[in-house]
Design a protein around this motif. Structure first.
Motif, PDB file in Angstrom:
ATOM      1  N   VAL A  57       0.823  -1.203   0.000  1.00  0.00           N
ATOM      2  CA  VAL A  57       0.000   0.000   0.000  1.00  0.00           C
ATOM      3  C   VAL A  57       0.858   1.254   0.000  1.00  0.00           C
ATOM      4  N   VAL A  58       2.103   1.166   0.505  1.00  0.00           N
ATOM      5  CA  VAL A  58       3.011   2.309   0.462  1.00  0.00           C
ATOM      6  C   VAL A  58       3.323   2.683  -0.981  1.00  0.00           C
ATOM      7  N   LEU A  59       3.399   1.662  -1.857  1.00  0.00           N
ATOM      8  CA  LEU A  59       3.624   1.919  -3.270  1.00  0.00           C
ATOM      9  C   LEU A  59       2.499   2.756  -3.860  1.00  0.00           C
ATOM     10  N   ALA A  60       1.289   2.505  -3.400  1.00  0.00           N
ATOM     11  CA  ALA A  60       0.149   3.282  -3.887  1.00  0.00           C
ATOM     12  C   ALA A  60       0.305   4.752  -3.513  1.00  0.00           C
ATOM     13  N   LEU A  61       0.796   5.013  -2.319  1.00  0.00           N
ATOM     14  CA  LEU A  61       0.963   6.392  -1.878  1.00  0.00           C
ATOM     15  C   LEU A  61       1.998   7.139  -2.722  1.00  0.00           C
ATOM     16  N   THR A  62       3.008   6.408  -3.223  1.00  0.00           N
ATOM     17  CA  THR A  62       4.034   7.049  -4.049  1.00  0.00           C
ATOM     18  C   THR A  62       3.555   7.298  -5.471  1.00  0.00           C
ATOM     19  N   GLN A  63       2.412   6.764  -5.861  1.00  0.00           N
ATOM     20  CA  GLN A  63       1.894   6.912  -7.219  1.00  0.00           C
ATOM     21  C   GLN A  63       0.626   7.764  -7.260  1.00  0.00           C
ATOM     22  N   SER A  64       0.463   8.608  -6.283  1.00  0.00           N
ATOM     23  CA  SER A  64      -0.687   9.526  -6.227  1.00  0.00           C
ATOM     24  C   SER A  64      -2.019   8.792  -6.205  1.00  0.00           C
ATOM     25  N   VAL A  65      -2.028   7.623  -5.599  1.00  0.00           N
ATOM     26  CA  VAL A  65      -3.255   6.852  -5.439  1.00  0.00           C
ATOM     27  C   VAL A  65      -3.588   6.794  -3.956  1.00  0.00           C
ATOM     28  N   THR A  66      -4.791   7.174  -3.616  1.00  0.00           N
ATOM     29  CA  THR A  66      -5.167   7.121  -2.206  1.00  0.00           C
ATOM     30  C   THR A  66      -5.352   5.665  -1.785  1.00  0.00           C
ATOM     31  N   PRO A  67      -5.044   5.324  -0.543  1.00  0.00           N
ATOM     32  CA  PRO A  67      -5.249   3.939  -0.082  1.00  0.00           C
ATOM     33  C   PRO A  67      -6.691   3.478  -0.226  1.00  0.00           C
ATOM     34  N   ARG A  68      -7.646   4.374  -0.030  1.00  0.00           N
ATOM     35  CA  ARG A  68      -9.057   3.988  -0.158  1.00  0.00           C
ATOM     36  C   ARG A  68      -9.373   3.573  -1.594  1.00  0.00           C
ATOM     37  N   ARG A  69      -8.835   4.343  -2.555  1.00  0.00           N
ATOM     38  CA  ARG A  69      -9.077   3.973  -3.956  1.00  0.00           C
ATOM     39  C   ARG A  69      -8.331   2.686  -4.301  1.00  0.00           C
ATOM     40  N   TRP A  70      -7.111   2.562  -3.823  1.00  0.00           N
ATOM     41  CA  TRP A  70      -6.302   1.362  -4.086  1.00  0.00           C
ATOM     42  C   TRP A  70      -7.040   0.105  -3.631  1.00  0.00           C
ATOM     43  N   PHE A  71      -7.482   0.096  -2.367  1.00  0.00           N
ATOM     44  CA  PHE A  71      -8.172  -1.081  -1.841  1.00  0.00           C
ATOM     45  C   PHE A  71      -9.574  -1.211  -2.425  1.00  0.00           C
ATOM     46  N   GLY A  72     -10.239  -0.092  -2.642  1.00  0.00           N
ATOM     47  CA  GLY A  72     -11.596  -0.157  -3.191  1.00  0.00           C
ATOM     48  C   GLY A  72     -11.637  -0.833  -4.551  1.00  0.00           C
ATOM     49  N   VAL A  73     -10.690  -0.480  -5.423  1.00  0.00           N
ATOM     50  CA  VAL A  73     -10.642  -1.099  -6.749  1.00  0.00           C
ATOM     51  C   VAL A  73     -10.306  -2.579  -6.636  1.00  0.00           C
ATOM     52  N   ARG A  74      -9.406  -2.929  -5.736  1.00  0.00           N
ATOM     53  CA  ARG A  74      -9.010  -4.332  -5.596  1.00  0.00           C
ATOM     54  C   ARG A  74     -10.160  -5.167  -5.034  1.00  0.00           C
ATOM     55  N   TRP A  75     -10.876  -4.630  -4.076  1.00  0.00           N
ATOM     56  CA  TRP A  75     -12.038  -5.349  -3.544  1.00  0.00           C
ATOM     57  C   TRP A  75     -13.126  -5.480  -4.600  1.00  0.00           C
ATOM     58  N   ALA A  76     -13.342  -4.421  -5.351  1.00  0.00           N
ATOM     59  CA  ALA A  76     -14.361  -4.476  -6.409  1.00  0.00           C
ATOM     60  C   ALA A  76     -13.971  -5.499  -7.479  1.00  0.00           C
ATOM     61  N   THR A  77     -12.677  -5.586  -7.794  1.00  0.00           N
ATOM     62  CA  THR A  77     -12.219  -6.565  -8.782  1.00  0.00           C
ATOM     63  C   THR A  77     -12.452  -7.983  -8.284  1.00  0.00           C
ATOM     64  N   LEU A  78     -12.114  -8.251  -7.023  1.00  0.00           N
ATOM     65  CA  LEU A  78     -12.370  -9.576  -6.454  1.00  0.00           C
ATOM     66  C   LEU A  78     -13.861  -9.885  -6.437  1.00  0.00           C
ATOM     67  N   ALA A  79     -14.660  -8.901  -6.053  1.00  0.00           N
ATOM     68  CA  ALA A  79     -16.112  -9.109  -6.018  1.00  0.00           C
ATOM     69  C   ALA A  79     -16.645  -9.437  -7.402  1.00  0.00           C
ATOM     70  N   ALA A  80     -16.151  -8.723  -8.423  1.00  0.00           N
ATOM     71  CA  ALA A  80     -16.614  -8.972  -9.790  1.00  0.00           C
ATOM     72  C   ALA A  80     -16.243 -10.379 -10.247  1.00  0.00           C
ATOM     73  N   ILE A  81     -15.020 -10.806  -9.961  1.00  0.00           N
ATOM     74  CA  ILE A  81     -14.589 -12.159 -10.344  1.00  0.00           C
ATOM     75  C   ILE A  81     -15.479 -13.205  -9.685  1.00  0.00           C
ATOM     76  N   LEU A  82     -15.717 -13.052  -8.395  1.00  0.00           N
ATOM     77  CA  LEU A  82     -16.497 -14.037  -7.654  1.00  0.00           C
ATOM     78  C   LEU A  82     -17.961 -14.057  -8.102  1.00  0.00           C
ATOM     79  N   VAL A  83     -18.516 -12.889  -8.371  1.00  0.00           N
ATOM     80  CA  VAL A  83     -19.914 -12.826  -8.817  1.00  0.00           C
ATOM     81  C   VAL A  83     -20.063 -13.436 -10.203  1.00  0.00           C
TER      82      VAL A  83
END
Length: 301
Positions: free
Chosen positions: A116-142
């Motif tokens: 998640v520290v890598l996300a901070l160095t790329q101008s990505v907020t942790p909330r967006r970083w995790f939100g997209v990853r959770w949404a991707t997992l949810a989409a795969i599972l659904v």
């Protein structure tokens, strides 16, 4: 030179959703492939048993309806209902527990490896970083769960309307348990995994906590009968709780069930009950995700 720079294609900003989703898909392809193999195994078994109903119809035509339902044959009502229940057991709640496990483990690993520290160095907020990853997992599972639910419903509706199932609790469980709420439970598992992985930030505690939280929330929702507040016609049919089980709950595989409620349902109650249950489960899943985002905000403030 300035004209050449202006004409050069611009790379996508790291903070945008599409590049982040692409990153998540590339990192989760092994998990996705494993989930696909599991889904194929369940789907093949369900389709195989679906074609077995033809043998059940042939047996009933040969020995008669009473002997088919109360006798003992290889393809009688008891044997075929048992196969259908086995198919349903793999879908009723196991995908939700697996969703919680996968999401929790991957989230905890993000914190443990400090990715998640890598996300901070790329101008990505942790909330967006995790939100997209959770949404991707949810989409795969659904995407993997919905076809399995459709195949199962095709099989159980076929058998139910041809009167090929046994009478009693197994018939009710087979018909009313699995549907849209199964997909909602998967999303609940993703939300529970996201929260536990974010809160604990350690792999091994999350392995236990994510499925446990998913199961406890589901048990609480079923025991409370809160979904009946959205399905008032069914509410008038149910009185009391099952004297056995755990706090009045019975179980279909790992899925907590209200036996008195399930046995009180009629065929016309299926969709109202499924929609009400799904809405309640999705509301709780959304609440868990909001809590997970608040935890992220505090961790990274």
């Amino acid at each position: 030179m300035s004209a050449a720079i202006a004409a050069a294609p611009k790379s996508a900003r790291p903070g945008r959703l599409r590049p982040l989703a692409g990153i998540a898909l590339r990192q989760y392809w092994i998990v996705g492939a494993f989930l696909l193999l599991l889904a194929l195994r369940i789907g093949v078994q369900t389709v195989y048993h679906y074609y077995g109903w033809a043998d059940a119809i042939a047996l009933r035509n040969h020995v008669g309806s009473e002997a088919y339902h109360f006798g003992r044959y290889a393809d009688d009502a008891h044997a075929m209902t048992a196969k259908l229940m086995d198919d349903g057991a793999m879908l009723a709640f196991q995908p939700a527990l697996f969703a919680a496990l996968v999401t929790g483990v991957l989230t905890a690993r993000e914190w443990e490896t400090r990715r998640v520290v890598l996300a901070l160095t790329q101008s990505v907020t942790p909330r967006r970083w995790f939100g997209v990853r959770w949404a991707t997992l949810a989409a795969i599972l659904v995407v993997l769960t919905v076809p399995l639910v459709a195949l199962y419903r095709m099989s159980v509706v076929h058998a139910f309307h041809l009167d090929l199932l046994t009478y009693g609790a197994e018939r009710q469980n087979a018909y009313y348990t699995i549907g849209p709420v199964t997909v909602a439970y998967v999303l609940l598992g993703v939300a529970a995994g996201a929260l536990t992985g974010t809160f604990l930030r350690r792999l091994w505690p999350t392995l236990l906590a994510a499925p446990l939280l998913t199961w406890l929330v589901a048990a609480l929702l079923v025991r409370s009968r809160a979904m009946l507040l959205l399905d008032l016609p069914v509410l008038s049919k149910v009185d009391g709780y099952h004297p056995g089980g755990v706090f009045g709950l019975m179980f279909y595989d790992t899925l907590p069930q209200d036996a008195f409620l399930t046995n009180a349902l009629d065929t016309g109650d299926y969709w109202p009950f499924q929609i009400a249950s799904s809405a309640l489960v999705l509301a709780v899943a959304a609440l868990l995700i909001l809590v997970a985002f608040r935890v992220i905000r505090r961790r990274t403030a």
